[in-house]
Design a protein around this motif. Structure first.
Motif, PDB file in Angstrom:
ATOM      1  N   MET A 247       0.824  -1.201   0.000  1.00 31.66           N
ATOM      2  CA  MET A 247       0.000   0.000   0.000  1.00 31.66           C
ATOM      3  C   MET A 247       0.869   1.266   0.000  1.00 31.66           C
ATOM      4  N   ILE A 248       2.012   1.219   0.647  1.00 26.58           N
ATOM      5  CA  ILE A 248       2.945   2.355   0.571  1.00 26.58           C
ATOM      6  C   ILE A 248       3.441   2.505  -0.865  1.00 26.58           C
ATOM      7  N   GLY A 249       3.733   1.389  -1.516  1.00 22.75           N
ATOM      8  CA  GLY A 249       4.133   1.420  -2.922  1.00 22.75           C
ATOM      9  C   GLY A 249       3.028   1.964  -3.817  1.00 22.75           C
ATOM     10  N   ALA A 250       1.774   1.583  -3.519  1.00 20.60           N
ATOM     11  CA  ALA A 250       0.657   2.140  -4.282  1.00 20.60           C
ATOM     12  C   ALA A 250       0.562   3.650  -4.070  1.00 20.60           C
TER      13      ALA A 250
ATOM     14  N   ALA B 180       3.465   9.662  -7.955  1.00 19.24           N
ATOM     15  CA  ALA B 180       4.175   9.843  -9.222  1.00 19.24           C
ATOM     16  C   ALA B 180       3.201  10.140 -10.361  1.00 19.24           C
ATOM     17  N   VAL B 181       2.077   9.422 -10.386  1.00 19.06           N
ATOM     18  CA  VAL B 181       1.093   9.640 -11.447  1.00 19.06           C
ATOM     19  C   VAL B 181       0.494  11.039 -11.343  1.00 19.06           C
ATOM     20  N   MET B 182       0.167  11.479 -10.135  1.00 21.64           N
ATOM     21  CA  MET B 182      -0.414  12.807  -9.971  1.00 21.64           C
ATOM     22  C   MET B 182       0.615  13.904 -10.277  1.00 21.64           C
ATOM     23  N   ASP B 183       1.871  13.660  -9.954  1.00 23.11           N
ATOM     24  CA  ASP B 183       2.925  14.612 -10.301  1.00 23.11           C
ATOM     25  C   ASP B 183       3.081  14.698 -11.813  1.00 23.11           C
ATOM     26  N   LEU B 184       3.051  13.559 -12.483  1.00 20.06           N
ATOM     27  CA  LEU B 184       3.130  13.530 -13.942  1.00 20.06           C
ATOM     28  C   LEU B 184       1.939  14.258 -14.549  1.00 20.06           C
ATOM     29  N   PHE B 185       0.755  14.037 -14.017  1.00 18.37           N
ATOM     30  CA  PHE B 185      -0.436  14.715 -14.521  1.00 18.37           C
ATOM     31  C   PHE B 185      -0.325  16.226 -14.329  1.00 18.37           C
ATOM     32  N   GLY B 186       0.150  16.649 -13.176  1.00 21.41           N
ATOM     33  CA  GLY B 186       0.324  18.083 -12.928  1.00 21.41           C
ATOM     34  C   GLY B 186       1.347  18.695 -13.864  1.00 21.41           C
ATOM     35  N   THR B 187       2.408  17.966 -14.154  1.00 21.19           N
ATOM     36  CA  THR B 187       3.426  18.451 -15.084  1.00 21.19           C
ATOM     37  C   THR B 187       2.853  18.597 -16.487  1.00 21.19           C
ATOM     38  N   ILE B 188       2.060  17.629 -16.905  1.00 17.56           N
ATOM     39  CA  ILE B 188       1.452  17.692 -18.242  1.00 17.56           C
ATOM     40  C   ILE B 188       0.492  18.866 -18.331  1.00 17.56           C
ATOM     41  N   ILE B 189      -0.327  19.050 -17.309  1.00 17.33           N
ATOM     42  CA  ILE B 189      -1.284  20.160 -17.321  1.00 17.33           C
ATOM     43  C   ILE B 189      -0.552  21.502 -17.316  1.00 17.33           C
TER      44      ILE B 189
ATOM     45  N   TRP C 104     -11.885  16.853 -15.087  1.00 16.86           N
ATOM     46  CA  TRP C 104     -12.440  15.533 -15.417  1.00 16.86           C
ATOM     47  C   TRP C 104     -11.334  14.506 -15.605  1.00 16.86           C
ATOM     48  N   PHE C 105     -10.226  14.905 -16.212  1.00 17.71           N
ATOM     49  CA  PHE C 105      -9.092  13.994 -16.343  1.00 17.71           C
ATOM     50  C   PHE C 105      -8.558  13.596 -14.972  1.00 17.71           C
ATOM     51  N   GLU C 106      -8.439  14.576 -14.085  1.00 18.10           N
ATOM     52  CA  GLU C 106      -7.939  14.281 -12.747  1.00 18.10           C
ATOM     53  C   GLU C 106      -8.904  13.374 -11.995  1.00 18.10           C
ATOM     54  N   LEU C 107     -10.184  13.591 -12.167  1.00 15.53           N
ATOM     55  CA  LEU C 107     -11.182  12.722 -11.531  1.00 15.53           C
ATOM     56  C   LEU C 107     -11.050  11.286 -12.024  1.00 15.53           C
ATOM     57  N   VAL C 108     -10.881  11.114 -13.328  1.00 16.51           N
ATOM     58  CA  VAL C 108     -10.705   9.768 -13.892  1.00 16.51           C
ATOM     59  C   VAL C 108      -9.429   9.134 -13.365  1.00 16.51           C
ATOM     60  N   ILE C 109      -8.367   9.928 -13.263  1.00 20.27           N
ATOM     61  CA  ILE C 109      -7.099   9.391 -12.752  1.00 20.27           C
ATOM     62  C   ILE C 109      -7.247   8.949 -11.305  1.00 20.27           C
ATOM     63  N   TRP C 110      -7.930   9.747 -10.477  1.00 23.88           N
ATOM     64  CA  TRP C 110      -8.123   9.357  -9.078  1.00 23.88           C
ATOM     65  C   TRP C 110      -8.955   8.083  -8.965  1.00 23.88           C
ATOM     66  N   VAL C 111      -9.969   7.959  -9.808  1.00 21.63           N
ATOM     67  CA  VAL C 111     -10.780   6.734  -9.789  1.00 21.63           C
ATOM     68  C   VAL C 111      -9.923   5.541 -10.197  1.00 21.63           C
ATOM     69  N   LEU C 112      -9.127   5.700 -11.247  1.00 18.03           N
ATOM     70  CA  LEU C 112      -8.248   4.595 -11.679  1.00 18.03           C
ATOM     71  C   LEU C 112      -7.204   4.249 -10.612  1.00 18.03           C
ATOM     72  N   LEU C 113      -6.694   5.262  -9.913  1.00 18.49           N
ATOM     73  CA  LEU C 113      -5.746   4.983  -8.826  1.00 18.49           C
ATOM     74  C   LEU C 113      -6.425   4.239  -7.686  1.00 18.49           C
ATOM     75  N   GLY C 114      -7.667   4.587  -7.394  1.00 11.87           N
ATOM     76  CA  GLY C 114      -8.420   3.855  -6.372  1.00 11.87           C
ATOM     77  C   GLY C 114      -8.675   2.421  -6.776  1.00 11.87           C
ATOM     78  N   VAL C 115      -9.039   2.212  -8.033  1.00 12.11           N
ATOM     79  CA  VAL C 115      -9.235   0.852  -8.528  1.00 12.11           C
ATOM     80  C   VAL C 115      -7.927   0.073  -8.465  1.00 12.11           C
TER      81      VAL C 115
END
Length: 161
Positions: free
Chosen positions: A13-16, A22-31, A46-57
């Motif tokens: 879970m720490i690794g997750a 890392a994914v959210m940092d990458l998304f922020g860099t792209i935006i 909406w992209f960030e919402l989808v990313i958070w849902v995918l990270l939760g899954v």
């Protein structure tokens, strides 16, 4: 559940959490790199919402693999600590690795794709130029004939009787 399984699941879970950071940092860099009027930036929420849902899954998928989906109270704390661990320790190495991948892999592939598109575009332009050059006399003849027939039709039509 044994202590080693709990420890392993805590590390998972720490690794997750580190991966989520890392994914959210990458998304922020792209935006941040996008223009303010780009469609990506306008729909960033909406992209960030989808990313958070995918990270939760993904986190629940890790739980499914590690503990058959059993959720413990320390799992969110482990994920948040993984995100904080990313921000403190792994932010700069991940950014360095990202720049390295960008320079050594993505940009050369992008330049090759652009080169192929440019070559194809130039070939099409050359073919169009050749066809235009070949068909030029016929087009010129058709235009002259059309103008001649228009003038001839006007003369015949406007003639007084």
């Amino acid at each position: 559940m044994s202590l080693s399984v709990q420890f392993f699941s805590l590390l998972a879970m720490i690794g997750a959490g580190i991966l989520a950071g890392a994914v959210m940092d990458l998304f922020g860099t792209i935006i941040a790199a996008c223009d303010k009027r780009s469609w990506i930036r306008r729909r960033a929420f909406w992209f960030e919402l989808v990313i958070w849902v995918l990270l939760g899954v993904g986190a629940f998928w890790v739980l499914l693999i590690v503990r058959e989906g059993a959720w413990r109270m320390y799992d969110p704390i482990a994920q948040v600590s993984g995100m904080l661990l990313y921000a403190v320790l792994f932010h700069y190495p991940f950014r360095f690795a990202g720049r390295l991948i960008l320079l050594l892999v993505i940009r050369p592939v992008w330049y090759i794709i652009r080169l192929v598109i440019l070559i194809i575009r130039r070939i099409v332009q050359a073919l169009i130029s050749i066809l235009t050059f070949i068909s030029w006399p016929a087009v010129r003849l058709a235009k002259k004939t059309g103008k001649f027939l228009q003038k001839k039709g006007r003369v015949l039509y406007n003639r007084e009787q």
